[in-house]
Design a protein around this motif. Structure first.
Motif, PDB file in Angstrom:
ATOM      1  N   PHE A 328       0.841  -1.191   0.000  1.00  0.00           N
ATOM      2  CA  PHE A 328       0.000   0.000   0.000  1.00  0.00           C
ATOM      3  C   PHE A 328       0.881   1.247   0.000  1.00  0.00           C
ATOM      4  N   PRO A 329       0.585   2.221  -0.877  1.00  0.00           N
ATOM      5  CA  PRO A 329       1.414   3.435  -0.952  1.00  0.00           C
ATOM      6  C   PRO A 329       1.197   4.382   0.229  1.00  0.00           C
ATOM      7  N   GLU A 330       0.052   4.267   0.912  1.00  0.00           N
ATOM      8  CA  GLU A 330      -0.240   5.141   2.043  1.00  0.00           C
ATOM      9  C   GLU A 330      -0.523   4.290   3.279  1.00  0.00           C
ATOM     10  N   HIS A 331      -0.656   4.965   4.415  1.00  0.00           N
ATOM     11  CA  HIS A 331      -0.926   4.260   5.655  1.00  0.00           C
ATOM     12  C   HIS A 331      -1.991   5.020   6.445  1.00  0.00           C
ATOM     13  N   GLY A 332      -3.037   4.290   6.841  1.00  0.00           N
ATOM     14  CA  GLY A 332      -4.066   4.863   7.700  1.00  0.00           C
ATOM     15  C   GLY A 332      -5.003   5.826   7.024  1.00  0.00           C
ATOM     16  N   THR A 333      -5.162   5.747   5.705  1.00  0.00           N
ATOM     17  CA  THR A 333      -6.061   6.660   5.003  1.00  0.00           C
ATOM     18  C   THR A 333      -7.295   5.909   4.496  1.00  0.00           C
ATOM     19  N   VAL A 334      -8.415   6.593   4.503  1.00  0.00           N
ATOM     20  CA  VAL A 334      -9.681   6.062   3.999  1.00  0.00           C
ATOM     21  C   VAL A 334     -10.315   7.125   3.115  1.00  0.00           C
ATOM     22  N   SER A 335     -10.794   6.710   1.949  1.00  0.00           N
ATOM     23  CA  SER A 335     -11.390   7.668   1.024  1.00  0.00           C
ATOM     24  C   SER A 335     -12.610   7.052   0.354  1.00  0.00           C
ATOM     25  N   PHE A 336     -13.741   7.740   0.457  1.00  0.00           N
ATOM     26  CA  PHE A 336     -14.972   7.359  -0.247  1.00  0.00           C
ATOM     27  C   PHE A 336     -15.190   8.345  -1.380  1.00  0.00           C
ATOM     28  N   ARG A 337     -15.365   7.810  -2.599  1.00  0.00           N
ATOM     29  CA  ARG A 337     -15.509   8.670  -3.771  1.00  0.00           C
ATOM     30  C   ARG A 337     -16.833   8.376  -4.466  1.00  0.00           C
ATOM     31  N   ASP A 338     -17.820   9.198  -4.150  1.00  0.00           N
ATOM     32  CA  ASP A 338     -19.160   9.088  -4.748  1.00  0.00           C
ATOM     33  C   ASP A 338     -19.685   7.647  -4.662  1.00  0.00           C
ATOM     34  N   VAL A 339     -19.653   7.100  -3.459  1.00  0.00           N
ATOM     35  CA  VAL A 339     -20.002   5.688  -3.245  1.00  0.00           C
ATOM     36  C   VAL A 339     -21.506   5.506  -3.175  1.00  0.00           C
ATOM     37  N   GLU A 340     -21.949   4.418  -3.816  1.00  0.00           N
ATOM     38  CA  GLU A 340     -23.364   4.032  -3.764  1.00  0.00           C
ATOM     39  C   GLU A 340     -23.438   2.542  -3.458  1.00  0.00           C
ATOM     40  N   PHE A 341     -24.450   2.169  -2.691  1.00  0.00           N
ATOM     41  CA  PHE A 341     -24.638   0.742  -2.398  1.00  0.00           C
ATOM     42  C   PHE A 341     -26.121   0.411  -2.397  1.00  0.00           C
ATOM     43  N   SER A 342     -26.456  -0.688  -3.104  1.00  0.00           N
ATOM     44  CA  SER A 342     -27.837  -1.166  -3.167  1.00  0.00           C
ATOM     45  C   SER A 342     -27.853  -2.666  -2.886  1.00  0.00           C
ATOM     46  N   TYR A 343     -28.813  -3.092  -2.118  1.00  0.00           N
ATOM     47  CA  TYR A 343     -29.008  -4.525  -1.901  1.00  0.00           C
ATOM     48  C   TYR A 343     -29.742  -5.104  -3.111  1.00  0.00           C
ATOM     49  N   PRO A 344     -29.501  -6.384  -3.436  1.00  0.00           N
ATOM     50  CA  PRO A 344     -30.180  -6.991  -4.592  1.00  0.00           C
ATOM     51  C   PRO A 344     -31.696  -6.902  -4.456  1.00  0.00           C
ATOM     52  N   GLY A 345     -32.331  -6.422  -5.505  1.00  0.00           N
ATOM     53  CA  GLY A 345     -33.781  -6.334  -5.518  1.00  0.00           C
ATOM     54  C   GLY A 345     -34.353  -5.109  -4.829  1.00  0.00           C
ATOM     55  N   ALA A 346     -33.488  -4.271  -4.243  1.00  0.00           N
ATOM     56  CA  ALA A 346     -33.971  -3.080  -3.541  1.00  0.00           C
ATOM     57  C   ALA A 346     -34.445  -2.032  -4.541  1.00  0.00           C
ATOM     58  N   GLU A 347     -35.476  -1.298  -4.172  1.00  0.00           N
ATOM     59  CA  GLU A 347     -36.025  -0.273  -5.061  1.00  0.00           C
ATOM     60  C   GLU A 347     -35.128   0.949  -5.141  1.00  0.00           C
ATOM     61  N   GLN A 348     -34.421   1.247  -4.048  1.00  0.00           N
ATOM     62  CA  GLN A 348     -33.534   2.405  -4.039  1.00  0.00           C
ATOM     63  C   GLN A 348     -32.270   2.071  -3.250  1.00  0.00           C
ATOM     64  N   PRO A 349     -31.170   2.761  -3.522  1.00  0.00           N
ATOM     65  CA  PRO A 349     -29.914   2.443  -2.837  1.00  0.00           C
ATOM     66  C   PRO A 349     -29.964   2.771  -1.347  1.00  0.00           C
ATOM     67  N   VAL A 350     -29.212   1.982  -0.571  1.00  0.00           N
ATOM     68  CA  VAL A 350     -29.094   2.243   0.859  1.00  0.00           C
ATOM     69  C   VAL A 350     -28.174   3.433   1.096  1.00  0.00           C
ATOM     70  N   LEU A 351     -27.133   3.530   0.287  1.00  0.00           N
ATOM     71  CA  LEU A 351     -26.208   4.657   0.354  1.00  0.00           C
ATOM     72  C   LEU A 351     -26.102   5.302  -1.021  1.00  0.00           C
ATOM     73  N   SER A 352     -25.941   6.593  -1.034  1.00  0.00           N
ATOM     74  CA  SER A 352     -25.833   7.292  -2.315  1.00  0.00           C
ATOM     75  C   SER A 352     -25.045   8.579  -2.129  1.00  0.00           C
ATOM     76  N   GLY A 353     -24.079   8.799  -3.036  1.00  0.00           N
ATOM     77  CA  GLY A 353     -23.316  10.042  -3.023  1.00  0.00           C
ATOM     78  C   GLY A 353     -22.421  10.233  -1.819  1.00  0.00           C
TER      79      GLY A 353
END
Length: 582
Positions: A328-353
């Motif tokens: 890993f080039p870095e240590h201890g870093t976390v980055s979310f970039r326009d993340v979306e998550f949907s469960y299978p069959g769900a009408e809308q995403p659980v997470l968005s943007g």
């Protein structure tokens, strides 16, 4: 599916199966030769009064019988060894496959069903293997060999065989056709029983707290009765098959005696030949009956093999990258970039943007109402789920491109429901790192505010912990889980509402110890209690899966209405206590 499963797992044990084949054939040939020797003794030795011939032939029969016993024992040993090895290999592979599943696959199958597939279903395949390795060799050898030897004894009575064998096959076919759907239903009912039993054992406190013992007993009784009804119907078919088969066998023997007696009276057949023919008829029908019994076992094993195959063939959504990144080039870093998550069959995403960054040593808190997606968000960091949109970076690498072992080694996760394993305090803490010394364990406990209660336990670090940690309180369980994560020495600590069972003072002391002792460790904290997050470098406010705001406590009080509502709802219960913690 069953055939592919057996071919795949029996390939390493071909030499054992060859041994079973050789010794079973030897046993079958001995069984087929003995009636001929018996006929010779009656027709030649007894009729002619030749005692020497009787002793000679009798000694030969005894030697063959002893050899047959030895061959049968050896063949059974080889078959049992093959079946046990096959069961061990299947269970290992099923366990490894389930261990690679994400939470999505585990939820799809259900934990109760996965346990059944790795126990009862594997046992059904084992039983088929051990019985098949013996019966599937012996049955055709007795049936085909018996027909040949019977014809050599007397062709005139062979029409009895031509009638009795199809009769048994017809009976077996009708019974087996009724059993196949019942076996499938039986395994599903067994899944249900295991699921209810597991729920009642793990939720026993809730059951008793709401005085639901009677209702839960009735629910289990219903599931238990369902499997009993299906089992009774299967048993009824078993009960029907064997009496009918024995009826055909006995009628055939009576026919042999009746028509053979006529032939003996006419001088066309000798008595010894008639007895040998009767024995061959019995062996033929026994071989057909054994084959029928195997065809009964095959459908149930086929259902079990299909269920096992479903697990082994299931593709985990956590697909390992073709060229995993291990450095890993870095240590201890976390980055979310326009993340979306949907469960299978769900009408809308659980997470968005979802978009934010956490630098090394920073503390990022996540707050929001129940169901806003907090736990789902932090589950994306160690890749318990894969984001359906956007990218999640840990230490400068997309988690989907990172080597999973390397990724997990840099993250310490304290789940919302901390789980402790059967063993001791030390064994649970060393789950984070096996080579940790006792001093390191005590240091982790001290940071997690757990040293005092562990020192008071009988045995201290060697104190016993029950399965799930049921012999310690919820707050003690959380502190032990936090200490376990600290022993892991991660670069990133993820706390998923891990302070909820702690009182305000313990919560504050624990956070101060974490910030003081681990200044270079990045901390991602999910919390419901505002006092837990006020000193975070940044606070992310989630509302219905979207980011409603991001900033410090003071900034969000001015810019985020959702955050103000959360603060005001807790300030109303005790403003001074919250302000003091802030």
């Amino acid at each position: 599916m069953l055939g592919k499963l057996l071919v795949r797992y029996l390939k390493p044990y071909v030499w054992l199966l060859v041994g079973v084949l050789v010794f079973q054939l030897a046993s079958a040939f001995a069984s087929l030769y003995l009636p001929t020797l018996n006929a010779d003794i009656i027709d030649k030795g007894v009729s002619q009064g030749d005692v020497g011939y009787i002793w000679a032939r009798g000694s030969l029969m005894l030697a063959i019988s002893l050899g047959q016993i030895a061959c049968s024992i050896t063949a059974t040993y080889f078959a049992a060894r093959t079946a046990m090895s096959l069961g061990r290999d299947i269970r290992n592979d099923v366990f490894e496959r389930v261990a690679s599943f994400s939470e999505r696959e585990v939820t799809r199958f259900g934990s109760g069903s996965l346990i059944t597939r790795n126990t009862n279903d594997v046992q059904q395949v084992q039983m088929l293997t051990v019985m098949g390795a013996t019966m599937l060799v012996m049955a055709p050898a007795l049936a085909i060999g018996g027909v040949v030897m019977a014809l050599l004894q007397d062709v005139g009575l062979s029409w009895l065989i031509a009638v009795s064998v199809p009769a048994i096959l017809l009976i077996a076919g009708l019974v087996i056709s009724r059993m196949v759907p019942l076996f499938r239903s039986f395994q599903q009912k067994l899944d249900n029983v295991n699921r209810i039993m597991r729920e009642q054992l793990t939720g026993v406190r809730v059951v008793r707290a709401f005085v639901r013992e009677g209702i839960e007993e009735e629910r289990f009784r219903g599931a238990n009765t369902d499997i009993m009804v299906v089992g009774r119907r299967v048993g009824s078919l078993f009960v029907l098959l064997f009496p009918l088969a024995m009826l055909v066998l006995n009628v055939t023997v009576v026919g042999v005696i009746w028509f053979g007696g006529i032939q003996v009276d006419a001088g066309n057949v000798q008595i010894g030949t008639l007895f040998a023919f009767m024995q061959y008829v019995g062996q033929i029908l026994m071989g057909v009956l054994m084959a029928s019994f195997m065809t009964i076992m095959i459908p149930r094993a086929a259902v079990s093999g299909e269920r096992i195959g479903e697990v082994l063939d299931a593709e985990s959504t956590l697909v390992a990258p073709e060229h995993p990144v291990t450095e890993f080039p870095e240590h201890g870093t976390v980055s979310f970039r326009d993340v979306e998550f949907s469960y299978p069959g769900a009408e809308q995403p659980v997470l968005s943007g979802i978009a934010f960054e956490a630098a090394r040593g920073e503390t990022v808190a996540i707050v929001g109402s129940t169901g806003s997606g907090k736990t789902t968000l932090v589950s994306l960091i160690p890749r318990l789920f894969d984001a359906t949109g956007g990218e999640v970076f840990v230490n400068g690498v997309d988690v989907r491109e990172a080597d999973l072992q390397t990724l997990w080694s840099t993250i310490g996760l304290v789940p919302q429901r901390p789980f402790l394993f059967t063993g001791t305090v030390a064994s649970n803490l060393r789950f984070g790192r096996e080579d940790a010394t006792d001093e390191e364990l005590w240091h982790a406990l001290e940071i997690a505010q757990g040293r005092d209660f562990v020192e008071e336990m009988d045995g201290k670090l060697d104190a016993r912990i029950a399965q799930g940690g049921t012999n310690v309180s919820g707050g003690q369980r959380q502190r032990l889980a936090i200490a376990r994560a600290l022993v892991h020495r991660p670069e990133i600590l993820v706390f998923d509402d891990s302070f909820s069972a702690l009182d305000l003072r313990t919560d504050a002391n624990l956070r101060q110890a974490l910030w003081r002792e681990l200044p270079e460790v990045t901390k991602i904290v999910v919390a419901q209690r505002i006092s837990t997050v006020t000193d975070a470098d940044r606070i992310i406010v989630l509302d219905d899966g979207r980011m409603d705001g991001i900033g410090t406590h003071e900034q969000l009080l001015e810019t985020s209405a959702t955050y103000r509502e959360i603060v005001e709802s807790q300030l109303g219960a005790g403003q001074q206590g919250v302000e003091a913690q802030a």
